[in-house]
Design a protein around this motif. Structure first.
Motif, PDB file in Angstrom:
ATOM      1  N   LEU A 234       0.843  -1.195   0.000  1.00  0.00           N
ATOM      2  CA  LEU A 234       0.000   0.000   0.000  1.00  0.00           C
ATOM      3  C   LEU A 234       0.876   1.242   0.000  1.00  0.00           C
ATOM      4  N   GLY A 235       0.488   2.205  -0.821  1.00  0.00           N
ATOM      5  CA  GLY A 235       1.181   3.490  -0.847  1.00  0.00           C
ATOM      6  C   GLY A 235       0.540   4.403   0.176  1.00  0.00           C
ATOM      7  N   VAL A 236       1.325   4.809   1.183  1.00  0.00           N
ATOM      8  CA  VAL A 236       0.763   5.549   2.319  1.00  0.00           C
ATOM      9  C   VAL A 236       1.427   6.909   2.443  1.00  0.00           C
ATOM     10  N   LYS A 237       0.607   7.917   2.615  1.00  0.00           N
ATOM     11  CA  LYS A 237       1.151   9.245   2.874  1.00  0.00           C
ATOM     12  C   LYS A 237       0.267   9.946   3.889  1.00  0.00           C
ATOM     13  N   GLU A 238       0.904  10.526   4.874  1.00  0.00           N
ATOM     14  CA  GLU A 238       0.190  11.265   5.918  1.00  0.00           C
ATOM     15  C   GLU A 238      -0.966  10.449   6.489  1.00  0.00           C
ATOM     16  N   THR A 243      -2.915   4.368  -2.585  1.00  0.00           N
ATOM     17  CA  THR A 243      -2.917   3.500  -3.764  1.00  0.00           C
ATOM     18  C   THR A 243      -2.349   2.137  -3.407  1.00  0.00           C
ATOM     19  N   THR A 244      -2.452   1.205  -4.360  1.00  0.00           N
ATOM     20  CA  THR A 244      -1.735  -0.056  -4.224  1.00  0.00           C
ATOM     21  C   THR A 244      -0.538   0.011  -5.162  1.00  0.00           C
ATOM     22  N   VAL A 245       0.582  -0.481  -4.694  1.00  0.00           N
ATOM     23  CA  VAL A 245       1.815  -0.415  -5.474  1.00  0.00           C
ATOM     24  C   VAL A 245       2.169  -1.828  -5.917  1.00  0.00           C
TER      25      VAL A 245
END
Lengths: 823, 593
Positions: A234-238, A243-245
């Motif tokens: 999983l693409g995680v920010k803050e 998104t899924t990577v």
């Protein structure tokens, strides 16, 4: 193994490896654009050219050339570097340099290679492409101006997804990737093409302008939808999952995901998520503190004999184990999951026929088998990534595919696949007929013949001879005999069948019948053999393994609702479940819930069931907690939280742990401690720890003790001519009711419908999207009609995922519900 | 049948003949023969035989009349209205019409050749199995099956030295032995008849003129390799070839020369035609197989070679039409005889399609190793219009140009490659002093880049870049660095492309830069086209000294830009001129430039 020299290093590689793979195994990097480790070599991009001493004078593509003994490979010479630079120069000639606004920036192979090879100027000049960008669907953007024609999207859609939405069209410089007739993309939207695109030609629209690639943390997790057990990055920010990577090295599926795994993650950060406990005061749910909420819940469930609990199979193993402890602690045996019947194939069927409530095959047996017998074409929709495994097995490994189903479907279109379409509800009967045929054709394995109960079974099964069964299941005796012979005489054969709330016919009797078939044919165990139950939810198998179902006097889930109505149960604890929408007979569920003294619900969202609750506790999603899931075939996988918990939500683990403490028990400190307890109590999990599960997980040990038991089954009631047989099932885009809160699935599959055959439609004058009325004994509903070629006459199919206009208004929960249908 | 038995009227009905009206000529013969009752009058039976192409298509319709008295007489350019006269004079009066007889050069054209593969072409009726059987048809396959083991057949072909006629020149026997050695009980045979080179048509003529010999060649290969199914991949642009071959296949099935247990010899062979959809790249074997399988015609890298993993994943042997046509002669007449023809490295004969600025264009079969000069001057009569020879493009769009200096190069695989060209399928495009070599390169490159399948980067984009540069040069916008860039790109594309198309497409450019660098330099540095060919660089005018006041230029001009009165020197109005070159081509005195 083959010995060769790469860049002056003596290395070894497997005999069938390519130069590229040999280099990779040995830590030597060869640049490449058109390669993906699960696709067949293509050799288009010409970036991986190397020089081979034995083939002097030519530049050899490393990705397609197999290694040979004594080969001497040089991966970069001045000539090779020149050739690679030329390829990049040529690619950048027409490719727009809009990297600042391209979502692929930072993760773009072309960008990275241009940087590596210092392509700061271009000797050539030409116009940029002027292709129209395809924005016609909500999930995938196709910008063919950025395309470098590596063909990965075309190949993945063909080789693995077996949809074939994309192809090369045109010639020379006009060549591009297009859909049929060069029109807009209209496909399954699994996004496999997006995942392998090395540039920004195919992009996930939900992720557009959400974050730069390098600004996100990439965190590993396990998909929280179906029971396949796919790995996710999983693409995680803050603190948000954006998104899924794609990671081609992840999991048995090598990063391959389906539409809901790839595009359904948004429920995690959905703004409707509950953030505070809600308590019913003066008829309305109002926010309250956790202390108050937990005190109240503890006080209500304290009287165990009048308390029942039903959980969603999405809880972790640790949570189930703890939950069971809580229930036992308060003196209640009334705990269950998955409507009480969806797990019976395992807990009752397999348990009695095979000796344990677990599948004997694993997902990675699929490609090693010789023949697959799949019950219901829906297996592709319920478990799409297992569907991909079947695609690969059939198309690439030459595995035979036979399908027994009440309708046609995508799996049946695979090369050589045979679909046996039986009358709805007659699957157990048909499998019994297959067993009878195996015995008649004298194809019984010696192990089966020597079983003590063989004689009695053989006598009993005579009642299901192909001749007798034929008219009841709609399949001719010849076809039954040929399928039985095919299965029994294959060297290796495997049975797959989905279970779930939408498939009441896939019960203990069917599981027993299937187990009998495998036992008779000698296909219970071994590589490429066995039975693989595909459970509906991500931890359905774990719920079974941890024993979260009633034994002895305990009430099962549906009996709980009976008991509520006659006053024996007064308090109900629902963990994540939404029975108002997903359990059969909506009216009856609602009646029972209204009668309850106290309903406490842990949930991510304010669901339809929450409207009946006295106390609603906000729970955390899988992305916010730690634990293990056990997926189809007993694959136990650990996952850690990737984001902080939403609002004041708590994990079910924390909630249950608190309740144990408040009801006088001993609280658990953390999931790892409970997992240690699981490993020490459950034989299948012996020796497992979070540490040794690692990234690959482990498989539960399964001991089999085959027994031949005659299943109880009767022919489905004959349909009256004017009636339709209602069957429910899963859609490719959804899993349970949770996926409704993921934007992606709702973009492409927003609402329910009733699918009928073309013949019935023309007979009744129904056209696509006409509103039709369906009426059963339990109610009536209106739905848009979908006319299709795959449904047999007299059958109506309705998906079971949708809260708006749920199918349980008319659905009885029997394998087949008779309904009347009118315009 | 000897020439004494009766009267035979052979009418050429290849694609060339038919397009020139051979059907009408045949109808005229039929009608007039019947109306006049010629058979009765001369007391002999007159058979009209439609034959395949005999090579000199430029002179169609060609009619050979064979009578006991006059022997074989060839009439060329025959029109239906002349048929009555020919019958009256030649057949009835038995007087050859000397004026209408083919000129001596026709005999020179025929006699300077050596016809082995094309013996049947133009002589027998391609739609008649009996005609083929009379020419020892299916004797070779019978000899193989009855008297030779498959390995002996392969050995014989190896010994003959036959090399693939499709262009690569891989030894045929060796190729067969690879496929035979591949494990697997199901193997395929493919005949590559996707003849796509502009100007080459020997495969078409063979299929049209002698389809049975291809079938027999394939049967021999199938017997040797051990396969029982063959495909003929023919381009759809060859309707007559498809029709004649299908007809031949149908007859063979009917008469049990194809199918199960052929002629009771215990040998099975099935075959079918697969028509292409018009892609040049499908002549490349891996793209061809993809096309047969129903996929888009795109090449894939080798290895695995087709002999190991070919059509539908099975071992497959692919040969060209002309290669298969050679096989029966090798078996019938022996490997030693075959090996005695040609040079050390190239045995047998080779068919060339000679086109361009040569007097007699057509198909020419000569022993390998003949000098190019002999092909052009002795067989084809030299350069048309009294112009000077400049170069010959050998091997089609993937080949190279051979200049006058090395005109004595023998036509064999290795010499041609040494000269910077290649045998290819055997196209020879002859160019004279009015042909601009830069423009020729541009023409061929435009063809190859349009036909690139688009899979690999160097071919897809690289060829386009090269074409852009060439176009710039021919339009007078060339830069001094262009020549080096072209060479650099060309060599890189050759080295790094995936299949034969990209690996050979830069050949015309590289070879013309090698031999005609001065022309490139003239375009770039002086903005001048020495051959008066590149329109953008030309300002047409009449050379007063050379003009003979004939007026041919005025007649040719489509826009009335030429002012000319009888007896006056022509004048060219530059305002009106569209630089179409019609006058330049029309003037036989080089008075326009």
């Amino acid at each position: 193994m083959v010995n060769l020299t790469i860049d002056n290093r003596q290395v070894t590689a497997p005999r069938n490896a390519t130069i590229y793979e040999a280099a990779k195994i040995n830590g030597i990097h060869i640049p490449i654009l058109c390669h993906d480790n699960k696709l067949k070599p293509f050799g288009a991009c010409r970036m991986c050219l190397v020089e081979v001493e034995q083939m002097k004078g030519r530049q050899i593509p490393a990705c397609t050339t197999p290694v040979t003994e004594g080969m001497i490979v040089t991966t970069s010479t001045p000539d090779i570097i020149k050739a690679r630079k030329l390829v990049l120069e040529l690619l950048l000639l027409n490719h727009p340099l809009d990297c600042p606004v391209c979502d692929k920036g930072g993760d773009c192979d072309l960008q990275n290679l241009s940087y590596d090879y210092k392509i700061s100027s271009n000797r050539f000049h030409d116009q940029k492409f002027q292709h129209k960008i395809d924005y016609n669907n909500p999930l995938i953007e196709r910008d063919m101006n950025r395309c470098i024609l590596c063909g990965k999207c075309v190949r993945i859609c063909d080789e693995i997804v077996s949809f074939g939405a994309l192809t090369f069209i045109g010639r020379g410089i006009e060549t591009k990737i297009g859909c049929e007739f060069d029109e807009a993309l209209n496909c399954e939207f699994c996004g496999s093409c997006v995942s392998v695109c090395p540039v920004g030609a195919l992009l996930a629209r939900p992720f557009k302008f959400k974050a730069r690639f390098w600004a996100m943390e990439k965190k590993r997790s396990i998909c929280g939808y179906c029971g396949t057990g796919c790995n996710l990055t999983l693409g995680v920010k803050e603190g948000k999952v954006l998104t899924t990577v794609y990671d081609e090295n992840q999991g048995f599926h090598r990063g391959q995901l389906c539409v809901r795994g790839r595009f359904g993650y948004q429920f995690i950060n959905n703004e409707k998520r509950l953030k505070k406990p809600l308590i019913r005061k003066n008829g309305a749910l109002v926010e309250c503190g956790w202390d108050e909420a937990l005190q109240l819940a503890a006080s209500k469930i304290r009287n165990g004999s009048e308390t029942a609990a039903i959980a969603t199979p999405r809880l972790t193993n640790e949570e189930f184990f703890l939950f069971r402890k809580l229930m036992k602690g308060i003196g209640s045996e009334n705990f269950d999951h998955a409507a009480g019947y969806a797990h019976k194939a395992l807990t009752s069927g397999f348990a009695r026929s095979l000796g344990s409530a677990a599948s004997t095959a694993m997902v990675n047996d699929i490609q090693k088998s010789d023949m697959l017998l799949v019950i219901k074409t829906d297996s592709y929709e319920t478990h799409p990534v297992i569907g991909f495994e079947i695609n690969i097995a059939v198309k690439d490994k030459g595995v035979k595919l036979n399908i027994v189903s009440d309708k046609n479907g995508k799996l049946g279109k695979l090369p050589g696949a045979r679909t046996f379409v039986h009358l709805p509800g007659s699957e157990t009967l048909l499998i019994n007929a297959l067993c009878s045929s195996v015995i008649k054709q004298k194809l019984v394995s010696s192990t089966a013949a020597s079983l003590p109960d063989f004689k009695e079974y053989a006598k009993g099964i005579e009642a299901f001879s192909p001749e007798k069964a034929a008219s009841l299941c709609g399949i001719s005796p010849e076809e039954i005999n040929s399928l039985a012979a095919d299965f029994a005489s294959s060297k290796k054969a495997m049975i797959l069948f989905p279970t779930g709330v939408a498939y009441p016919g896939h019960d203990s009797e069917l599981a027993t019948a299937l187990a009998n078939l495998a036992i008779l044919a000698g296909k219970v165990e071994g590589e490429g053999c066995g039975l693989l139950c595909l459970p509906e939810k991500n931890n359905s198998q774990g719920a079974v393994d941890t024993g979260f179902y009633p034994t002895g006097k305990g009430l099962d889930a549906l009996s709980v609702f009976d008991a509520i109505e006659d006053g024996r149960i007064k308090t109900l604890f629902l963990a994540g479940e939404n029975p108002v929408v997903s359990y059969p007979d909506e009216a009856r569920i609602k009646r029972a819930l209204e009668k309850l003294d106290f309903l406490v619900l842990t949930t991510l969202f304010p669901t339809e069931t929450a409207e009946y609750a006295d106390l609603v506790l906000p729970a955390s999603s899988y992305a916010e907690k730690e634990g293990t899931f056990t997926s189809a075939g007993g694959h136990v996988q650990y996952f850690a939280p990737v984001i902080p918990k939403a609002g004041d939500s708590r994990t079910d683990f924390e909630i249950i742990s608190s309740l144990i403490k408040l009801t006088g028990g001993e609280a658990a400190s953390n999931p790892s401690e409970i997992f240690a307890e699981i490993a020490s109590t459950l034989d299948g999990y012996a020796g497992m720890t979070y540490e040794n599960l690692g990234e690959n997980g482990a498989f539960t040990a399964v001991k089999t003790r085959p027994a031949l038991i005659l299943p109880q089954t009767q022919a489905p009631a004959l349909r009256k001519p004017e009636e339709f047989s209602l069957v429910t099932g899963a859609l490719l885009y959804h899993n349970g009711t949770l996926s409704q809160f993921g934007e992606g699935p709702m973009h492409v599959s927003p609402e329910s419908y009733a699918e009928i055959s073309r013949k019935d439609a023309s007979r009744l004058g129904i056209k696509e999207n006409d509103t039709i009325t369906l009426t059963s004994d339990s109610g009536s509903m209106q739905l848009a009609a979908r006319v299709s070629l795959r449904i047999p006459e007299g059958v109506v199919f309705i998906p079971n995922h949708f809260s708006a206009n749920p199918v349980n208004a008319i659905w009885s929960g029997k394998p087949v519900t008779p309904v009347a249908l009118s315009r | 049948m000897s020439e004494k038995d009766g009267i035979k009227i052979l009418i050429c009905q290849g694609t060339g003949g038919i397009s020139m009206g051979a059907k009408d000529v045949e109808a005229a013969f039929v009608r007039h023969l019947a109306e006049k009752g010629v058979d009765a009058v001369i007391g002999k039976r007159c058979d009209i035989i439609k034959t395949g192409c005999r090579g000199l298509c430029a002179n169609d319709v060609l009619v050979d009349i064979i009578t006991p008295e006059q022997g074989r007489v060839t009439y060329d350019f025959v029109k239906p209205e002349e048929v009555e006269k020919i019958i009256d004079e030649h057949l009835v009066k038995k007087e050859t019409i000397e004026k209408r007889k083919a000129k001596p050069y026709y005999n020179q054209f025929v006699n300077a050749q050596m016809r082995v593969v094309m013996t049947g072409c133009g002589q027998i009726d391609p739609e008649s199995l009996n005609a083929y059987l009379e020419e020892d048809g299916f004797k070779a396959i019978e000899k193989c099956i009855r008297g030779m083991k498959p390995d002996e057949v392969i050995e014989e072909v190896k010994k003959s030295g036959l090399r693939g006629r499709g262009g690569g020149g891989f030894p045929t026997g060796t190729k067969w032995s690879f496929c035979k050695a591949s494990p697997g009980n199901h193997k395929y045979l493919i005949c590559n008849a996707d003849e796509g080179d502009p100007g080459a048509f020997m495969d078409r003529s063979l299929l049209e003129g002698d389809p049975f010999c291809i079938i027999e060649g394939m049967m021999i290969a199938a017997y040797a390799i051990g396969c029982d199914f063959g495909y003929v991949y023919v381009r759809a642009e060859y309707p007559l070839a498809v029709q004649r071959l299908q007809h031949a296949i149908d007859i063979c099935y009917e008469k049990n020369y194809l199918g199960k247990n052929i002629q009771g010899w215990g040998f099975d062979f099935d075959m079918r035609i697969k028509m292409g959809a018009g892609a040049f790249v499908c002549g490349e074997e891996t793209a061809l197989m993809a096309s047969i399988e129903g996929f888009r015609g795109m090449s894939r890298p080798r290895p695995p070679f087709p002999a190991v993993r070919g059509l539908w994943g099975k071992p497959t042997n692919i040969n060209n039409v002309e290669t298969f046509a050679n096989v029966r002669h090798i078996i019938n007449r022996g490997a030693d005889w075959y090996a005695s023809l040609g040079t050390d490295t190239t045995k047998g004969t080779k068919i060339f399609a000679v086109t361009g600025k040569v007097k007699h264009t057509g198909l020419v079969e000569v022993p390998a190793g003949m000098k190019i000069r002999e092909v052009i001057y002795d067989v084809c009569g030299g350069i048309a219009n009294n112009r000077k020879f400049k170069a010959v493009q050998a091997g089609g769009p993937s080949g190279g140009c051979i200049p006058a200096e090395i005109l004595d190069t023998p036509v064999d695989y290795d010499s041609l490659i040494k000269a910077g060209a290649m045998m290819g399928s055997g196209g020879l495009v002859v160019m004279d002093e009015t042909t601009c070599m830069v423009d020729v390169s541009r023409f061929f490159l435009n063809f190859t880049r349009m036909e690139s399948c688009g899979k690999c980067v160097p071919c897809r984009i690289g060829l386009k870049v090269m074409l852009d540069i060439l176009e710039r040069i021919t339009e007078g916008r060339g830069e001094p660095s262009d020549i080096e860039t072209l060479k650099d790109l060309g060599i890189a594309i050759k080295k790094s492309s995936l299949c034969g198309l990209g690996q050979t497409a830069p050949n015309p450019i590289l070879s013309t830069i090698n031999y005609f660098r001065d022309e490139y330099e003239a375009h770039i540095n002086d903005k001048r086209c020495p051959s008066n060919c590149c329109k953008e660089l030309l300002l047409w005018q009449v050379v007063v000294d050379k003009c003979v006041k004939c007026g041919a230029c005025k007649k040719a001009c489509p826009v009335d830009a030429i002012v000319w009165e009888k007896g006056e020197i022509a004048y060219l109005d530059k305002e009106k001129c569209t630089k179409c070159k019609s006058c330049y081509d029309a003037c036989r005195f080089m008075a326009i430039e």
